[in-house]
Design a protein around this motif. Structure first.
Motif, PDB file in Angstrom:
ATOM      1  N   ALA A  21      47.685  43.245  24.395  1.00 29.97           N
ATOM      2  CA  ALA A  21      46.601  44.066  25.233  1.00 29.97           C
ATOM      3  C   ALA A  21      45.695  42.677  25.245  1.00 29.97           C
ATOM      4  O   ALA A  21      45.528  42.112  24.217  1.00 29.97           O
ATOM      5  CB  ALA A  21      46.337  45.123  24.838  1.00 29.97           C
ATOM      6  N   THR A  22      44.848  42.406  26.420  1.00 27.27           N
ATOM      7  CA  THR A  22      43.884  41.618  26.419  1.00 27.27           C
ATOM      8  C   THR A  22      42.909  42.444  27.162  1.00 27.27           C
ATOM      9  O   THR A  22      42.880  43.340  27.670  1.00 27.27           O
ATOM     10  CB  THR A  22      44.109  40.521  27.310  1.00 27.27           C
ATOM     11  OG1 THR A  22      44.477  40.785  28.558  1.00 27.27           O
ATOM     12  CG2 THR A  22      45.288  39.585  26.939  1.00 27.27           C
ATOM     13  N   LEU A  23      41.497  42.017  26.858  1.00 27.66           N
ATOM     14  CA  LEU A  23      40.120  42.429  27.144  1.00 27.66           C
ATOM     15  C   LEU A  23      39.319  41.133  27.514  1.00 27.66           C
ATOM     16  O   LEU A  23      39.335  40.227  26.579  1.00 27.66           O
ATOM     17  CB  LEU A  23      39.501  43.292  25.982  1.00 27.66           C
ATOM     18  CG  LEU A  23      38.160  43.605  26.522  1.00 27.66           C
ATOM     19  CD1 LEU A  23      38.137  44.647  27.692  1.00 27.66           C
ATOM     20  CD2 LEU A  23      37.454  44.257  25.114  1.00 27.66           C
ATOM     21  N   THR A  24      38.977  41.230  28.741  1.00 27.63           N
ATOM     22  CA  THR A  24      38.086  40.120  29.077  1.00 27.63           C
ATOM     23  C   THR A  24      36.675  40.422  29.670  1.00 27.63           C
ATOM     24  O   THR A  24      36.753  41.592  30.483  1.00 27.63           O
ATOM     25  CB  THR A  24      38.726  39.258  30.290  1.00 27.63           C
ATOM     26  OG1 THR A  24      39.904  38.625  29.922  1.00 27.63           O
ATOM     27  CG2 THR A  24      37.634  37.993  30.598  1.00 27.63           C
ATOM     28  N   VAL A  25      35.799  40.073  29.179  1.00 28.81           N
ATOM     29  CA  VAL A  25      34.204  40.839  29.654  1.00 28.81           C
ATOM     30  C   VAL A  25      33.501  39.413  29.985  1.00 28.81           C
ATOM     31  O   VAL A  25      33.190  38.603  29.407  1.00 28.81           O
ATOM     32  CB  VAL A  25      33.593  41.588  28.333  1.00 28.81           C
ATOM     33  CG1 VAL A  25      32.159  41.967  28.676  1.00 28.81           C
ATOM     34  CG2 VAL A  25      34.436  42.504  27.860  1.00 28.81           C
ATOM     35  N   SER A  26      32.836  39.579  31.430  1.00 27.23           N
ATOM     36  CA  SER A  26      31.950  38.753  31.743  1.00 27.23           C
ATOM     37  C   SER A  26      30.584  39.103  32.201  1.00 27.23           C
ATOM     38  O   SER A  26      30.892  40.357  33.176  1.00 27.23           O
ATOM     39  CB  SER A  26      32.804  37.888  32.687  1.00 27.23           C
ATOM     40  OG  SER A  26      31.961  37.032  33.631  1.00 27.23           O
ATOM     41  N   GLN A  27      29.580  38.594  31.879  1.00 24.56           N
ATOM     42  CA  GLN A  27      28.260  39.392  32.171  1.00 24.56           C
ATOM     43  C   GLN A  27      27.878  38.499  33.349  1.00 24.56           C
ATOM     44  O   GLN A  27      27.172  39.108  34.326  1.00 24.56           O
ATOM     45  CB  GLN A  27      27.517  39.019  31.112  1.00 24.56           C
ATOM     46  CG  GLN A  27      26.167  39.607  31.248  1.00 24.56           C
ATOM     47  CD  GLN A  27      25.190  39.338  29.972  1.00 24.56           C
ATOM     48  OE1 GLN A  27      25.845  39.063  28.978  1.00 24.56           O
ATOM     49  NE2 GLN A  27      23.932  39.482  29.990  1.00 24.56           N
ATOM     50  N   VAL A  28      28.464  37.530  33.797  1.00 21.91           N
ATOM     51  CA  VAL A  28      27.834  36.629  34.930  1.00 21.91           C
ATOM     52  C   VAL A  28      29.246  36.213  35.814  1.00 21.91           C
ATOM     53  O   VAL A  28      29.846  35.189  35.465  1.00 21.91           O
ATOM     54  CB  VAL A  28      27.173  35.666  34.449  1.00 21.91           C
ATOM     55  CG1 VAL A  28      26.627  34.651  35.587  1.00 21.91           C
ATOM     56  CG2 VAL A  28      26.047  35.736  33.585  1.00 21.91           C
ATOM     57  N   SER A  29      29.593  37.116  36.518  1.00 19.34           N
ATOM     58  CA  SER A  29      30.676  36.820  37.726  1.00 19.34           C
ATOM     59  C   SER A  29      30.091  36.654  39.017  1.00 19.34           C
ATOM     60  O   SER A  29      29.845  37.917  39.760  1.00 19.34           O
ATOM     61  CB  SER A  29      31.760  37.852  37.413  1.00 19.34           C
ATOM     62  OG  SER A  29      32.378  37.568  36.255  1.00 19.34           O
ATOM     63  N   ALA A  30      29.830  35.669  39.619  1.00 19.36           N
ATOM     64  CA  ALA A  30      29.202  35.563  40.848  1.00 19.36           C
ATOM     65  C   ALA A  30      29.909  36.244  41.810  1.00 19.36           C
ATOM     66  O   ALA A  30      31.160  36.030  41.959  1.00 19.36           O
ATOM     67  CB  ALA A  30      29.145  33.980  41.134  1.00 19.36           C
ATOM     68  N   GLY A  31      29.252  37.043  42.918  1.00 14.33           N
ATOM     69  CA  GLY A  31      30.002  37.619  43.769  1.00 14.33           C
ATOM     70  C   GLY A  31      30.489  39.303  43.398  1.00 14.33           C
ATOM     71  O   GLY A  31      30.800  40.067  44.258  1.00 14.33           O
ATOM     72  N   ARG A  32      30.401  39.463  42.117  1.00 14.95           N
ATOM     73  CA  ARG A  32      30.931  40.919  41.782  1.00 14.95           C
ATOM     74  C   ARG A  32      30.021  41.941  41.881  1.00 14.95           C
ATOM     75  O   ARG A  32      28.759  41.694  41.761  1.00 14.95           O
ATOM     76  CB  ARG A  32      31.614  40.700  40.468  1.00 14.95           C
ATOM     77  CG  ARG A  32      32.678  39.924  40.414  1.00 14.95           C
ATOM     78  CD  ARG A  32      33.945  40.872  40.922  1.00 14.95           C
ATOM     79  NE  ARG A  32      35.216  40.178  40.968  1.00 14.95           N
ATOM     80  CZ  ARG A  32      36.185  40.432  42.017  1.00 14.95           C
ATOM     81  NH1 ARG A  32      36.058  41.572  42.580  1.00 14.95           N
ATOM     82  NH2 ARG A  32      37.045  39.771  41.883  1.00 14.95           N
ATOM     83  N   LYS A  33      30.432  43.328  42.391  1.00  5.71           N
ATOM     84  CA  LYS A  33      29.323  44.309  42.404  1.00  5.71           C
ATOM     85  C   LYS A  33      29.545  45.152  41.445  1.00  5.71           C
ATOM     86  O   LYS A  33      29.905  46.303  41.480  1.00  5.71           O
ATOM     87  CB  LYS A  33      29.798  44.994  43.780  1.00  5.71           C
ATOM     88  CG  LYS A  33      29.505  43.981  45.094  1.00  5.71           C
ATOM     89  CD  LYS A  33      29.771  44.937  46.247  1.00  5.71           C
ATOM     90  CE  LYS A  33      31.191  44.640  46.809  1.00  5.71           C
ATOM     91  NZ  LYS A  33      31.705  45.121  47.939  1.00  5.71           N
ATOM     92  N   ASN A  34      29.159  44.848  40.135  1.00  5.01           N
ATOM     93  CA  ASN A  34      29.052  45.462  39.067  1.00  5.01           C
ATOM     94  C   ASN A  34      30.699  45.838  38.646  1.00  5.01           C
ATOM     95  O   ASN A  34      30.910  46.969  38.434  1.00  5.01           O
ATOM     96  CB  ASN A  34      28.342  46.649  39.107  1.00  5.01           C
ATOM     97  CG  ASN A  34      28.102  47.322  37.729  1.00  5.01           C
ATOM     98  OD1 ASN A  34      28.291  46.693  36.569  1.00  5.01           O
ATOM     99  ND2 ASN A  34      27.284  48.439  37.711  1.00  5.01           N
ATOM    100  N   ARG A  35      31.504  45.184  38.681  1.00  2.00           N
ATOM    101  CA  ARG A  35      33.079  45.444  38.766  1.00  2.00           C
ATOM    102  C   ARG A  35      33.489  46.124  37.437  1.00  2.00           C
ATOM    103  O   ARG A  35      33.114  45.618  36.416  1.00  2.00           O
ATOM    104  CB  ARG A  35      33.818  44.482  39.116  1.00  2.00           C
ATOM    105  CG  ARG A  35      35.394  44.619  39.196  1.00  2.00           C
ATOM    106  CD  ARG A  35      36.242  43.339  39.488  1.00  2.00           C
ATOM    107  NE  ARG A  35      37.683  43.779  39.901  1.00  2.00           N
ATOM    108  CZ  ARG A  35      38.403  42.776  40.147  1.00  2.00           C
ATOM    109  NH1 ARG A  35      38.215  41.594  39.773  1.00  2.00           N
ATOM    110  NH2 ARG A  35      39.549  42.997  40.493  1.00  2.00           N
TER     111      ARG A  35
END
Length: 79
Positions: A21-35
């Motif tokens: 399993a993988t988990l990716t977390v990004s606090q700063v993803s330009a253009g995303r609406k709190n995805r």
């Protein structure tokens, strides 16, 4: 623009049964609406839920893929 916080973290997991399993977390993803996005992939199929499109779910199988839409006529009016 300089980012002054953690930008992204990725974790690779292996269960006791050997599943990966993988988990990716990004606090700063330009253009995303709190995805918030979940994808489950297995040998017989896959399922994806994306909070940016909360009325749908994507289901994939060896014979093709389909998108299911929530039926607005089902459930209480508050939903």
């Amino acid at each position: 623009m300089r980012v002054r916080t953690e930008d992204v973290a990725t974790v690779l997991l292996r269960t006791d049964g050997g599943a990966l399993a993988t988990l990716t977390v990004s606090q700063v993803s330009a253009g995303r609406k709190n995805r918030l996005w979940f994808e489950l992939d297995g040998a017989l199929g896959s399922a994806v839920f994306d909070q940016e499109n909360p009325e749908t779910v994507w289901l994939g199988a060896p014979d093709g893929a389909r998108v299911l839409f929530r039926d607005p006529d089902q459930g209480p009016a508050e939903q």
